[in-house]
Design a protein around this motif. Structure first.
Motif, mmCIF file in Angstrom:
data_model
loop_
_atom_site.group_PDB
_atom_site.id
_atom_site.type_symbol
_atom_site.label_atom_id
_atom_site.label_comp_id
_atom_site.label_asym_id
_atom_site.label_seq_id
_atom_site.Cartn_x
_atom_site.Cartn_y
_atom_site.Cartn_z
ATOM 1 N N PHE A 37 0.840 -1.149 -0.116
ATOM 2 C CA PHE A 37 0.064 -0.115 -0.165
ATOM 3 C C PHE A 37 0.880 1.407 -0.089
ATOM 4 C CE2 PHE A 37 -1.390 3.578 2.558
ATOM 5 C CZ PHE A 37 -2.556 3.747 1.788
ATOM 6 N N ILE A 38 1.780 1.206 0.854
ATOM 7 C CA ILE A 38 2.617 2.669 1.017
ATOM 8 C C ILE A 38 3.580 2.730 -0.209
ATOM 9 C CG2 ILE A 38 4.781 1.735 2.136
ATOM 10 C CD1 ILE A 38 2.588 4.840 3.313
ATOM 11 N N ILE A 39 4.049 1.573 -0.791
ATOM 12 C CA ILE A 39 4.679 2.080 -2.375
ATOM 13 C C ILE A 39 3.640 2.359 -3.194
ATOM 14 C CG2 ILE A 39 5.761 0.845 -4.110
ATOM 15 C CD1 ILE A 39 7.151 -1.264 -1.993
ATOM 16 N N ASP A 40 2.436 2.014 -3.252
ATOM 17 C CA ASP A 40 1.608 2.395 -4.188
ATOM 18 C C ASP A 40 1.233 3.799 -3.991
ATOM 19 O OD1 ASP A 40 1.039 0.048 -5.562
ATOM 20 O OD2 ASP A 40 -0.721 -0.726 -4.187
ATOM 21 N N ALA A 41 1.032 4.217 -2.658
ATOM 22 C CA ALA A 41 0.774 5.683 -2.486
ATOM 23 C C ALA A 41 1.878 6.624 -2.643
ATOM 24 C CB ALA A 41 0.444 5.732 -0.798
ATOM 25 N N ARG A 42 3.046 6.183 -2.469
ATOM 26 C CA ARG A 42 4.201 6.749 -3.053
ATOM 27 C C ARG A 42 4.164 7.277 -4.423
ATOM 28 N NH1 ARG A 42 9.463 3.300 -3.197
ATOM 29 N NH2 ARG A 42 8.325 2.869 -4.925
ATOM 30 N N THR A 59 9.057 6.340 0.858
ATOM 31 C CA THR A 59 7.795 5.805 1.681
ATOM 32 C C THR A 59 7.588 6.629 2.893
ATOM 33 O OG1 THR A 59 9.165 3.934 2.661
ATOM 34 C CG2 THR A 59 7.869 3.546 0.446
ATOM 35 N N ASN A 60 8.815 7.252 3.251
ATOM 36 C CA ASN A 60 8.521 8.285 4.628
ATOM 37 C C ASN A 60 7.753 9.261 4.307
ATOM 38 O OD1 ASN A 60 10.247 6.495 6.491
ATOM 39 N ND2 ASN A 60 11.948 7.763 5.810
ATOM 40 N N GLN A 61 7.847 9.967 3.065
ATOM 41 C CA GLN A 61 7.136 11.041 2.729
ATOM 42 C C GLN A 61 5.514 10.604 2.511
ATOM 43 O OE1 GLN A 61 9.283 11.839 -1.080
ATOM 44 N NE2 GLN A 61 10.625 13.423 0.115
ATOM 45 N N ALA A 62 5.404 9.508 1.890
ATOM 46 C CA ALA A 62 4.091 8.867 1.629
ATOM 47 C C ALA A 62 3.418 8.488 2.864
ATOM 48 C CB ALA A 62 4.062 7.334 0.882
ATOM 49 N N TYR A 63 4.152 8.186 3.901
ATOM 50 C CA TYR A 63 3.521 7.882 5.274
ATOM 51 C C TYR A 63 2.981 8.865 5.917
ATOM 52 C CZ TYR A 63 2.831 6.991 10.433
ATOM 53 O OH TYR A 63 2.163 6.661 11.286
ATOM 54 N N THR A 64 3.811 10.095 5.743
ATOM 55 C CA THR A 64 3.226 11.409 6.228
ATOM 56 C C THR A 64 1.848 11.973 5.634
ATOM 57 O OG1 THR A 64 5.320 12.207 6.960
ATOM 58 C CG2 THR A 64 3.695 14.035 6.663
ATOM 59 N N MET A 65 1.943 11.703 4.345
ATOM 60 C CA MET A 65 0.902 12.067 3.599
ATOM 61 C C MET A 65 -0.287 11.037 3.801
ATOM 62 S SD MET A 65 0.366 11.686 -0.642
ATOM 63 C CE MET A 65 0.461 9.984 -0.614
ATOM 64 N N VAL A 66 -0.320 9.757 3.963
ATOM 65 C CA VAL A 66 -1.239 8.981 4.468
ATOM 66 C C VAL A 66 -1.918 9.347 5.773
ATOM 67 C CG1 VAL A 66 -1.658 6.321 4.974
ATOM 68 C CG2 VAL A 66 -0.541 7.093 2.823
ATOM 69 N N VAL A 89 -2.608 -2.553 9.578
ATOM 70 C CA VAL A 89 -1.888 -1.422 9.686
ATOM 71 C C VAL A 89 -2.466 0.085 9.561
ATOM 72 C CG1 VAL A 89 0.538 -0.091 9.223
ATOM 73 C CG2 VAL A 89 0.275 -2.764 9.390
ATOM 74 N N LEU A 90 -3.140 0.083 8.411
ATOM 75 C CA LEU A 90 -3.905 1.383 8.312
ATOM 76 C C LEU A 90 -4.789 1.823 9.114
ATOM 77 C CD1 LEU A 90 -4.336 1.416 4.304
ATOM 78 C CD2 LEU A 90 -2.754 2.698 5.649
ATOM 79 N N ARG A 91 -5.595 0.531 9.873
ATOM 80 C CA ARG A 91 -6.556 0.997 10.771
ATOM 81 C C ARG A 91 -5.735 1.452 12.026
ATOM 82 N NH1 ARG A 91 -8.091 -4.678 11.964
ATOM 83 N NH2 ARG A 91 -9.085 -4.452 9.803
ATOM 84 N N ALA A 92 -4.551 0.797 12.158
ATOM 85 C CA ALA A 92 -3.940 1.448 13.362
ATOM 86 C C ALA A 92 -3.630 2.839 13.459
ATOM 87 C CB ALA A 92 -2.793 0.737 13.777
ATOM 88 N N HIS A 146 8.026 18.957 7.193
ATOM 89 C CA HIS A 146 8.597 17.655 6.771
ATOM 90 C C HIS A 146 7.418 17.110 5.727
ATOM 91 C CE1 HIS A 146 11.839 17.842 9.380
ATOM 92 N NE2 HIS A 146 10.879 18.218 10.272
ATOM 93 N N ASN A 147 6.384 17.876 5.501
ATOM 94 C CA ASN A 147 5.214 17.026 4.569
ATOM 95 C C ASN A 147 5.317 17.718 3.229
ATOM 96 O OD1 ASN A 147 2.779 16.520 3.663
ATOM 97 N ND2 ASN A 147 1.697 17.059 5.397
ATOM 98 N N ILE A 148 5.500 17.038 2.225
ATOM 99 C CA ILE A 148 5.446 17.527 0.732
ATOM 100 C C ILE A 148 4.319 16.768 0.066
ATOM 101 C CG2 ILE A 148 7.988 18.083 0.680
ATOM 102 C CD1 ILE A 148 8.435 15.396 -0.621
ATOM 103 N N SER A 149 3.363 16.678 0.848
ATOM 104 C CA SER A 149 1.866 16.145 0.165
ATOM 105 C C SER A 149 1.657 16.923 -1.207
ATOM 106 C CB SER A 149 0.929 16.117 1.246
ATOM 107 O OG SER A 149 1.318 14.938 2.139
ATOM 108 N N PRO A 150 1.349 16.345 -2.166
ATOM 109 C CA PRO A 150 0.826 17.153 -3.225
ATOM 110 C C PRO A 150 -0.510 17.552 -3.154
ATOM 111 C CG PRO A 150 0.982 14.883 -3.905
ATOM 112 C CD PRO A 150 1.519 15.056 -2.714
#
Length: 142
Positions: free
Chosen positions: A20-25, A33-40, A66-69, A101-105
């Motif tokens: 999932f996190i790779i898909d989100a990235r 994936t650290n950037q993706a984690y902050t976005m998610v 994990v997403l539930r958590a 630290h958030n570069i969410s588009p």
């Protein structure tokens, strides 16, 4: 003695989250994936702010473990519920989490929605969203 096997969703939780996190990235065009984690995390928190506890539990039940958590972690139950507002306003809210630290588009909500839909049972997700407040289904449109 009656024993229950460990459900596969728990056995596979790390593998499923990594996918999932790779898909989100990749969908968001982020570098790590650290950037993706902050976005998610920010997208899940923005959505959570718009639900009461009962509705949040209904939504959490369709998420992988994990997403539930992540969805329920550090939840301030005293925080007032926010209304669903325009995508631009909610995106600014997403981008404000750990702002330095958030570069969410600008497409963060749609990007996370696309990754989520790729990694859950979409029919089950849509059934739950139909029972949530107005705006919930639109939030999770990719």
């Amino acid at each position: 003695m009656n024993t229950m096997t460990i459900p596969m969703e728990y056995r596979q939780a790390s593998v499923d989250f990594d996918r999932f996190i790779i898909d989100a990235r990749d969908i968001a065009g982020l570098q790590t994936t650290n950037q993706a984690y902050t976005m998610v995390q920010a997208v899940l928190q923005a959505f959570r702010r718009r639900l009461d506890v009962e509705d949040a539990i209904l939504f959490a039940d369709v998420l992988p473990p994990v997403l539930r958590a992540i969805f329920i972690a550090e939840w301030d139950l005293e925080e007032p519920t926010s209304p669903f507002s325009g995508r631009t306003a909610m995106t600014l809210e997403v981008q404000a989490l750990r702002g330095d630290h958030n570069i969410s588009p600008d497409t963060a909500i749609a990007d996370v929605a696309a990754a989520l839909r790729k990694n859950v049972d979409e029919a089950k997700l849509d059934r739950v969203l139909a029972h949530l407040p107005a705006g919930a289904a639109d939030f999770w449109r990719a």
